[in-house]
Motif scaffolding. Structure first.
Motif, PDB file in Angstrom:
ATOM      1  N   GLN A 259      -4.803  -4.162  -4.290  1.00  0.00           N
ATOM      2  CA  GLN A 259      -4.462  -3.906  -2.695  1.00  0.00           C
ATOM      3  C   GLN A 259      -3.353  -4.345  -2.163  1.00  0.00           C
ATOM      4  OE1 GLN A 259      -5.411  -7.380  -0.191  1.00  0.00           O
ATOM      5  NE2 GLN A 259      -7.432  -7.176   0.709  1.00  0.00           N
ATOM      6  N   ASN A 260      -2.160  -5.070  -3.306  1.00  0.00           N
ATOM      7  CA  ASN A 260      -0.654  -5.128  -3.017  1.00  0.00           C
ATOM      8  C   ASN A 260      -0.217  -4.240  -3.677  1.00  0.00           C
ATOM      9  OD1 ASN A 260       1.318  -6.495  -2.392  1.00  0.00           O
ATOM     10  ND2 ASN A 260       0.939  -7.851  -3.319  1.00  0.00           N
ATOM     11  N   GLY A 261       0.372  -3.529  -2.798  1.00  0.00           N
ATOM     12  CA  GLY A 261       1.679  -2.633  -3.430  1.00  0.00           C
ATOM     13  C   GLY A 261       2.378  -3.206  -4.341  1.00  0.00           C
ATOM     14  N   ALA A 262       2.717  -4.301  -4.361  1.00  0.00           N
ATOM     15  CA  ALA A 262       4.007  -4.867  -4.973  1.00  0.00           C
ATOM     16  C   ALA A 262       3.521  -4.556  -6.413  1.00  0.00           C
ATOM     17  CB  ALA A 262       3.732  -6.442  -5.048  1.00  0.00           C
ATOM     18  N   VAL A 263       2.930  -4.030  -6.682  1.00  0.00           N
ATOM     19  CA  VAL A 263       2.517  -3.819  -8.210  1.00  0.00           C
ATOM     20  C   VAL A 263       2.976  -1.996  -8.783  1.00  0.00           C
ATOM     21  CG1 VAL A 263       0.668  -4.747  -8.514  1.00  0.00           C
ATOM     22  CG2 VAL A 263       0.162  -2.848  -8.092  1.00  0.00           C
ATOM     23  N   MET A 264       3.443  -1.387  -7.412  1.00  0.00           N
ATOM     24  CA  MET A 264       4.068   0.007  -7.863  1.00  0.00           C
ATOM     25  C   MET A 264       5.603  -0.065  -8.313  1.00  0.00           C
ATOM     26  SD  MET A 264       1.954   3.036  -5.539  1.00  0.00           S
ATOM     27  CE  MET A 264       1.744   1.430  -4.128  1.00  0.00           C
ATOM     28  N   CYS A 265       5.885   0.681  -8.503  1.00  0.00           N
ATOM     29  CA  CYS A 265       7.692   1.017  -8.464  1.00  0.00           C
ATOM     30  C   CYS A 265       8.116   1.819  -7.191  1.00  0.00           C
ATOM     31  CB  CYS A 265       8.277   2.105  -9.425  1.00  0.00           C
ATOM     32  SG  CYS A 265       7.441   4.072  -9.748  1.00  0.00           S
TER      33      CYS A 265
END
Length: 474
Positions: A259-265
């Motif tokens: 759900q959280n886009g913080a896991v992407m570069c």
């Protein structure tokens, strides 16, 4: 069940041991081949609009949008005036008979596909449609309709009224991705998602010929996933399919979406990561990882979780635009195979535009478990040239076929250990839009690869919807 274990050590690289790697091929077995035998038109003016890069009549995750049963083939789609219809033909026939089933598509949302299933216990055809994080519409035929297709007329009167429940069983107000699967005993199960993308759970319902029962949820959305960029505490497990093998084992490959886009570069990518696998030997009541350890109980408090050990068979971080809901199949020995696709690291370690990067540099990979129980993976040397999904089937000799966007077909032989992938049909002349819908049930019945595709159009201009057939090695 509280730690995340990657089975990287069990996963072979892009080159695998040939000849005996599949464990079933013999020297005399033919390799993969396709011979085009004909094309029929379902609808010269089918509904056309593009959303989520796909079409409502041709989404590859649309399990059993096309199926074969007792010598007849069935297809479901939406007409230009948004009516849901079902067609049938005797195998080999050039024309289809169609009936409207009393439902019109509500929204221009390509996820609102029509999925079909057969309950062999009573010979009914079941349809679930028009559901994307919303309610659904369910229609079933009269008992015995599919058991006597030559003797019973194909008319609207053979179908019951559209329902918003399964014969009175309400499932969830946020329902998506219906997939019907027949059990070895002839019952019918319905796989579906509860809730929404990034925070959803997989669940099962079952029809025994008299009533539907909700078996409950079996995958969880909680737990913490941490990448090199950040963490996420909610997700959805996207299935590549759900299928019984000939021995009665239920298989499913999957990928997680955070759900959280913080896991992407980069925010232009997609948060899908890792290819996982679980199976069930008790008709979906309990789920086991590759090592055989129970990791989830359907309807119980212990759900299959991102933090469970032994789930991941091909590790990949969220930076490569891994596709969800791709494809899977089982071979003659019941071993699981899957197609996955993403942007390999040789093109960079950070995708910044999911559609553009997959179209430019995406590749598909064949992942499977071999006779010794090890996982192997082979890159298919065919550029995707699309952001969309590829489908997988295996013939009676366990040769593998990848059906790419635009109707292109590639094959690899079991005898080579699936190292000799090559294009068998380049899709020329089809003018196909993108993804295709495969008749997964027909391959074993008469050695025919049959798929449904829609011609390219623009805007909301209707276009022709077809079924094309290829003879496989018999």
């Amino acid at each position: 069940m509280h730690r995340r274990t990657l089975l990287a050590a069990a996963l072979a690289g892009a080159v695998v041991t040939p000849a005996f790697a599949s464990g079933t091929a013999r020297a005399a077995d033919p390799g993969p081949s396709v011979t085009r035998t004909g094309t029929t038109t379902l609808d010269s003016q089918a509904l056309f609009f593009v959303s989520y890069d796909g079409l409502v009549n041709n989404n590859a995750f649309q399990k059993n949008g096309l199926l074969t049963y007792k010598g007849y083939q069935y297809a479901a789609w939406y007409t230009a005036d948004r009516n849901a219809v079902v067609g049938r033909r005797a195998l080999g026939a050039s024309t289809w008979s169609t009936v409207k089933v009393g439902h019109t598509l509500r929204y221009n949302d390509s996820h609102n596909v029509i999925s079909m299933g057969v309950s062999r216990v009573d010979g009914r055809l079941h349809l679930n449609m028009d559901s994307h994080s919303d309610g659904f519409t369910y229609v079933k035929s009269a008992a015995g309709l599919l058991d006597n297709p030559g003797g019973l007329s194909w008319t609207a009167s053979r179908f019951g009224a559209p329902q918003s429940t399964l014969d009175g069983l309400a499932l969830t107000s946020q329902f998506t991705y219906p997939q019907f699967v027949s059990t070895p005993e002839g019952r019918l199960q319905l796989s579906y998602r509860v809730a929404v993308s990034g925070n959803g759970r997989n669940a099962l319902a079952e029809y025994d010929g008299t009533k539907w029962t909700n078996l409950g949820e079996w995958s969880g959305s909680t737990g913490t996933y941490t990448s090199e960029h950040g963490s996420s505490t909610a997700r959805n497990m996207y299935l590549h399919g759900i299928d019984y093998d000939r021995n009665g084992r239920l298989h499913t490959f999957f990928t997680w979406r955070e759900q959280n886009g913080a896991v992407m570069c980069n925010g232009g990518g997609i948060t899908n990561h890792d290819t996982g696998y679980v199976y069930s030997d008790d008709r979906g009541r309990t789920w086991r990882n590759n090592a055989g350890t129970v990791v989830g109980v359907t309807g119980g408090s212990d759900k299959v979780s991102v933090n469970d050990a032994g789930l991941v068979v091909d590790p990949l971080n969220p930076d490569h635009s891994l596709m969800n809901q791709e494809s899977q199949f089982t071979d003659s020995a019941g071993r699981p195979h899957a197609i996955i696709s993403y942007v390999p690291g040789r093109f960079g370690q950070c995708t910044t535009n999911y559609v553009t990067d997959r179209t430019r540099n995406g590749r598909a990979f064949h992942v499977r478990r071999n006779a010794s129980g090890a996982w192997q993976k082979t890159e298919i040397p065919v550029p995707l040239n699309s952001s969309q999904r590829t489908k997988l089937i295996l013939d009676k000799y366990d040769n593998a076929y990848a059906i790419f966007p635009f109707g292109r077909v590639a094959g690899a032989s079991a005898a080579s250990g699936y190292t000799d992938w090559k294009i068998l049909f380049d899709g020329s002349g089809l003018n196909a839009f993108g993804e295709v819908v495969i008749d997964e049930t027909r391959v074993a019945q008469d050695a025919v690869l049959s798929f449904m595709y829609q011609e390219k159009s623009s805007g909301t201009t209707p276009s022709a919807l077809h079924v094309i057939d290829f003879r496989l090695p018999a």
